[in-house]
Design a protein around this motif. Structure first.
Motif, mmCIF file in Angstrom:
data_model
loop_
_atom_site.group_PDB
_atom_site.id
_atom_site.type_symbol
_atom_site.label_atom_id
_atom_site.label_comp_id
_atom_site.label_asym_id
_atom_site.label_seq_id
_atom_site.Cartn_x
_atom_site.Cartn_y
_atom_site.Cartn_z
ATOM 1 N N ALA A 109 0.973 -1.008 0.125
ATOM 2 C CA ALA A 109 -0.143 -0.001 -0.098
ATOM 3 C C ALA A 109 0.552 1.331 -0.001
ATOM 4 N N PRO A 110 0.777 2.719 -0.649
ATOM 5 C CA PRO A 110 1.118 3.888 -0.764
ATOM 6 C C PRO A 110 1.278 4.882 1.090
ATOM 7 N N ASN A 111 1.365 5.338 0.795
ATOM 8 C CA ASN A 111 0.831 6.097 2.628
ATOM 9 C C ASN A 111 -0.301 6.759 2.892
ATOM 10 N N THR A 112 -0.959 5.328 3.549
ATOM 11 C CA THR A 112 -2.495 6.203 3.444
ATOM 12 C C THR A 112 -2.981 5.575 4.681
ATOM 13 N N VAL A 113 -3.904 5.872 5.549
ATOM 14 C CA VAL A 113 -4.361 5.631 6.710
ATOM 15 C C VAL A 113 -4.528 3.947 6.901
ATOM 16 N N GLU A 114 -5.193 3.627 6.082
ATOM 17 C CA GLU A 114 -5.871 2.155 6.403
ATOM 18 C C GLU A 114 -3.694 1.367 5.856
ATOM 19 N N MET A 115 -2.397 1.953 5.912
ATOM 20 C CA MET A 115 -1.241 1.318 5.881
ATOM 21 C C MET A 115 -0.766 2.290 7.176
ATOM 22 N N LEU A 116 -0.875 2.931 8.091
ATOM 23 C CA LEU A 116 -0.460 3.349 9.062
ATOM 24 C C LEU A 116 -1.466 2.888 10.547
ATOM 25 N N GLU A 117 -2.963 2.085 10.189
ATOM 26 C CA GLU A 117 -3.366 1.497 11.114
ATOM 27 C C GLU A 117 -3.219 0.293 10.978
ATOM 28 N N GLY A 118 -2.235 -0.392 9.799
ATOM 29 C CA GLY A 118 -1.765 -2.032 9.855
ATOM 30 C C GLY A 118 -1.441 -2.107 10.820
ATOM 31 N N PHE A 119 -0.561 -1.099 10.786
ATOM 32 C CA PHE A 119 1.522 -1.113 12.291
ATOM 33 C C PHE A 119 0.068 -1.528 13.056
ATOM 34 N N HIS A 123 0.115 13.149 11.669
ATOM 35 C CA HIS A 123 -0.166 12.303 10.399
ATOM 36 C C HIS A 123 -0.279 13.251 9.772
ATOM 37 N N ILE A 124 -0.021 13.311 7.741
ATOM 38 C CA ILE A 124 -0.066 13.832 7.215
ATOM 39 C C ILE A 124 -0.094 12.670 5.762
ATOM 40 N N CYS A 125 -1.599 11.991 5.129
ATOM 41 C CA CYS A 125 -0.796 11.023 4.667
ATOM 42 C C CYS A 125 -0.912 10.984 3.067
ATOM 43 N N LEU A 126 0.478 11.026 2.421
ATOM 44 C CA LEU A 126 -0.024 11.703 0.847
ATOM 45 C C LEU A 126 0.215 10.413 0.012
ATOM 46 N N LYS A 127 -0.871 10.113 -0.947
ATOM 47 C CA LYS A 127 -0.766 8.623 -1.625
ATOM 48 C C LYS A 127 0.053 9.111 -3.370
ATOM 49 N N LYS A 128 0.203 9.864 -3.799
ATOM 50 C CA LYS A 128 0.988 10.074 -4.401
ATOM 51 C C LYS A 128 1.403 10.791 -4.581
ATOM 52 N N VAL A 129 2.789 11.207 -4.631
ATOM 53 C CA VAL A 129 3.994 11.959 -4.541
ATOM 54 C C VAL A 129 4.259 12.563 -5.700
ATOM 55 N N THR A 130 3.723 14.168 -5.864
ATOM 56 C CA THR A 130 4.832 14.733 -6.784
ATOM 57 C C THR A 130 5.261 16.131 -6.165
ATOM 58 N N VAL A 189 14.534 13.137 -4.467
ATOM 59 C CA VAL A 189 13.425 13.785 -4.244
ATOM 60 C C VAL A 189 13.314 15.119 -3.508
ATOM 61 N N LEU A 190 13.934 15.390 -2.749
ATOM 62 C CA LEU A 190 14.490 17.114 -2.442
ATOM 63 C C LEU A 190 15.071 17.892 -3.596
ATOM 64 N N ASN A 191 15.679 16.919 -4.833
ATOM 65 C CA ASN A 191 16.464 17.257 -6.070
ATOM 66 C C ASN A 191 15.432 18.294 -6.370
ATOM 67 N N ALA A 192 13.823 17.345 -6.500
ATOM 68 C CA ALA A 192 12.971 17.786 -7.827
ATOM 69 C C ALA A 192 11.797 18.330 -6.989
ATOM 70 N N LEU A 193 11.951 19.285 -5.847
ATOM 71 C CA LEU A 193 11.296 19.733 -4.812
ATOM 72 C C LEU A 193 11.726 21.482 -5.684
ATOM 73 N N LEU A 194 13.571 21.453 -5.354
ATOM 74 C CA LEU A 194 14.736 22.703 -5.911
ATOM 75 C C LEU A 194 14.368 23.478 -7.287
ATOM 76 N N GLN A 195 13.881 22.124 -8.179
ATOM 77 C CA GLN A 195 13.387 22.267 -9.665
ATOM 78 C C GLN A 195 12.153 22.901 -9.651
ATOM 79 N N TYR A 196 10.981 22.580 -8.627
ATOM 80 C CA TYR A 196 9.498 23.160 -8.690
ATOM 81 C C TYR A 196 9.711 24.465 -8.341
#
Length: 530
Positions: free
Chosen positions: A62-72, A232-239, A261-268
């Protein structure tokens, strides 16, 4: 009576102290810590109803969702073992991991179900597949409908011991089948206490899940941010766009990510100039960035840059690069150089760099040795693989396979993986150092360096380069640039221009694929120069 160091305690604490606080944002849904605990109880009751017992493995794709978080926490309440799966593997990889781990249940996100469908009939131990956000065409159990059938108010927990295995995490397996790393409740608990101190985690923090929760620097978040009652802020799709949007909307104060990923943020940021009013800490794990990169993050974005180091087998973090009080007198340039290193040992971690005789290297920033560690985070071992366990943990020390130096202040700098060191004419060359020099070129967006054969020197550095948009530069210009920045024996002798570099799910560059690509086109890649 001593209280066992078990992970269920972290959510219990958050519910007692922050029960009505908004704890999790996932898409348009918002959950308090009491809401989260209720869903966790429903999950635990549902798992028990399906016959899951203490010690059973339960897998999540799963991606980063509440369903993944509660799974632990839902799994931990039964004394069962969480098996988080890398979301960027192949169906055959999942077949191996699910069968090797002997997982009993599999929870999978609808967006990733197509990776499981081809191999579901070959799963030897998985008794049921339950799908998050299920659509009408998928022939499996719908998670929300299933969850709704169980009690949210209470769950009769299994008795847990801190030395029980809590999670089974599979390494990337770039040189063979993945290895399952067994981490205990004690491993994860003490790691959380240590990390929350070094990252200064507080209840007012808003944490954005950028790194996947299955990743080496991502799965600690469900523990130490929850224990402190952070949001917690769950971000399912990361851009880059979705990250900045979430940061602005939720006033995010801390996030973890890979350097790419940080490099991509700098470009944005260069193009869009989004405005954030809050203080932000960004925690980076992976290849050490060049100091100029650290300076850009802190000056242009205004974020505090924190480099950390670790690996799956050490739960994961062992080193941190924050500036200690006695070094505050250093110049900004010197501080950036220090922040770009892996750092000094965290509390509870004994990390050393040793030569081939097991002796610590001189603290001169030059002598190279292997990084070894012993700590509260060292794994219990590899699942069903005692031979690899004994090879990795020797005389109580875990051998990382990373090569590093130690500077005069005791900061460790990772110069390469043991297999990535380039030996040219008898001299050791750090591919990371060469990459750092290339990143100073104004036309280069990304770079990765590997060793290639050379008739005279044995092997020399070869660069794979991604250029910035609408930029043009020749191979010879890049070679000349590297010779200006580095000792000539460290300079690249060939360049391959590519549209993108192969990366893991967390953004780490996969050099094994670059090596394979090079050998497939041997004689056609770049050009050798003396």
């Amino acid at each position: 009576m001593n209280v066992p160091l078990v992970l269920t305690e972290f959510l219990d604490r958050a519910v007692k102290l922050y029960g009505n606080k908004k704890a999790v944002y996932c898409d348009e849904r918002v959950f308090t810590y009491e809401n989260l605990a209720g869903r966790v109880n429903q999950l635990s009751n549902g798992l028990r109803d399906l016959g899951v017992e203490k010690g059973d493995r339960v897998a999540y794709l799963a991606p980063n969702t509440v369903e993944m978080l509660e799974g632990f926490y839902g799994i931990f309440q039964l004394g069962s073992v969480m098996v988080p799966l890398n979301s960027r593997l192949t169906p055959q990889d999942y077949l191996f991991i699910l069968n090797h781990s002997e997982s009993k249940l599999l929870f999978v996100d609808q967006d990733l179900y197509h990776l499981i469908a081809p191999i579901k009939d070959k799963l030897a131990t998985v008794e049921q597949i339950i799908v998050h956000y299920k659509d009408h065409e998928t022939p499996e159990t719908d998670y929300e409908q299933w969850l709704a059938g169980f009690n949210a108010s209470s769950f009769d927990r299994e008795e847990l011991d801190e030395n029980d295995v809590s999670s089974l995490l599979y390494t990337s397996g770039t040189t063979g089948n993945p290895k399952g790393v067994m981490l205990t409740h004690r491993n994860n608990y003490l790691h959380a206490l240590c990390t929350m101190h070094h990252l200064r985690v507080r209840d007012c923090d808003v944490y954005l899940h950028v790194l996947p929760m299955f990743h080496v620097n991502g799965w600690g978040a469900p523990f130490y941010y929850t224990a402190n009652g952070a949001t917690h802020i769950c971000l399912k799709k990361v851009t880059p766009e979705s990250i900045f949007k979430a940061m602005e909307e939720h006033k995010v104060s801390v996030l973890h990510m890979a350097p790419t990923v940080l490099n991509a943020l700098l470009q944005y940021y260069e193009k869009n100039k989004p405005k954030l009013e809050q203080d932000v800490r960004v925690v980076i794990a992976g290849s050490a960035p060049p100091p100029a990169f650290v300076t850009r993050v802190e000056k242009e974005l205004g974020w505090e840059f924190i480099q950390v180091y670790g690996m799956t087998e050490t739960t994961p973090l062992s080193l941190v690069s924050t500036i200690r009080s006695e070094l505050q007198h250093l110049s900004p340039e010197e501080k950036s150089r220090i922040k770009a290193k892996a750092g000094y040992p965290m509390i509870g971690c004994d990390v050393r760099v040793v030569n081939e005789y097991g002796e610590e290297v001189t603290r001169n920033g030059k002598e190279i040795g292997e990084v070894i560690t012993r700590s509260h985070g060292v794994m219990k071992g590899y699942w069903k693989n005692p031979e690899e366990t004994m090879e990795t943990i020797r005389n109580g020390w875990l051998h990382t396979g990373d090569m590093g130096t130690v500077d005069e202040y005791g900061h460790i700098d990772i110069v390469d993986r043991m297999k990535d060191i380039i030996i040219s004419g008898g001299e050791n060359i750090s591919s990371i150092e060469v990459e750092g020099a290339l990143y100073e070129h104004p036309d280069i967006l990304e770079a990765a360096v590997i060793a290639v054969p050379h008739e005279k020197w044995g092997e020399t550095p070869h660069a794979f380069v991604v250029l910035r948009e609408n930029r043009q530069v020749s191979e010879q210009e890049i070679i000349a640039f590297s010779r200006e920045k580095l000792a000539h024996f460290k300079a690249v002798t060939g360049v391959t221009f590519v549209n993108e570099l192969p990366k893991t799910a967390s953004g780490k560059i996969q050099k094994v694929h670059l090596r394979n690509d090079y050998w497939e086109t041997k004689g056609k890649v770049g050009r050798f120069v003396n």
